[in-house]
Scaffold this motif. Structure first.
Motif, PDB file in Angstrom:
ATOM      1  N   SER A   1     -19.065  24.477 -29.573  1.00 20.38           N
ATOM      2  CA  SER A   1     -18.948  23.143 -30.177  1.00 20.38           C
ATOM      3  C   SER A   1     -18.961  23.206 -31.701  1.00 20.38           C
ATOM      4  O   SER A   1     -18.401  22.329 -32.359  1.00 20.38           O
ATOM      5  CB  SER A   1     -20.077  22.242 -29.677  1.00 20.38           C
ATOM      6  N   PHE A   2     -19.565  24.243 -32.280  1.00 20.26           N
ATOM      7  CA  PHE A   2     -19.591  24.396 -33.736  1.00 20.26           C
ATOM      8  C   PHE A   2     -18.391  25.162 -34.265  1.00 20.26           C
ATOM      9  O   PHE A   2     -17.964  24.936 -35.388  1.00 20.26           O
ATOM     10  CB  PHE A   2     -20.871  25.113 -34.185  1.00 20.26           C
ATOM     11  N   SER A   3     -17.872  26.059 -33.478  1.00 17.71           N
ATOM     12  CA  SER A   3     -16.745  26.874 -33.929  1.00 17.71           C
ATOM     13  C   SER A   3     -15.472  26.414 -33.218  1.00 17.71           C
ATOM     14  O   SER A   3     -15.485  25.506 -32.391  1.00 17.71           O
ATOM     15  CB  SER A   3     -17.005  28.354 -33.658  1.00 17.71           C
TER      16      SER A   3
END
Length: 134
Positions: A74-76
């Protein structure tokens, strides 16, 4: 005519004085301390490797690694995957490295403690230990 019970009762009624001995520990053999600490370190290394394996299997079975993969995705942009870095071969290799380092450190620490004790005995006179025979 006496029975076995009479003999045991007679034996238990007579109080035998226990001999007490007080000894002073004034020297710890260096090589004995190294061998004993090496043996303890081998046991610790086995426990370390087995515990790493068990913790990894529990984490894998409960799905925590998959959840962490989703969290990092979800962050990358999806290129970073935790399961690339945390697999069974990587965990066991890390456990082996930790076990070998512990083996060296605990063995050296046992030798150092024996040396420090032998030096401290010259100042303090040693450790007084009491023994008794029953």
């Amino acid at each position: 005519m006496s029975t076995v019970a009479d003999k045991l009762a007679k034996k238990s009624s007579s109080k035998s004085s226990a001999k007490q001995v007080r000894l002073r520990l004034v020297y710890v053999d260096f090589w004995s301390a190294v061998k004993l600490s090496f043996l303890a370190a081998v046991a610790l290394a086995i426990v370390t490797v087995v515990s790493f394996f068990l913790v990894y299997m529990i984490v894998q079975t409960t799905g925590l690694i998959a959840k962490a993969d989703e969290f990092f995705a979800s962050f990358s942009d999806g290129s970073l995957s935790l399961s690339q870095f945390v697999g069974l071969p990587q965990v066991m290799a890390f456990a082996a490295v930790v076990a070998i380092l512990n083996l060296v450190v605990v063995t050296v620490l046992g030798a150092v403690v024996a040396g420090i004790y032998n030096l401290a005995v010259k100042v303090t006179g040693g450790l007084l230990v009491g023994f008794t025979s029953n």
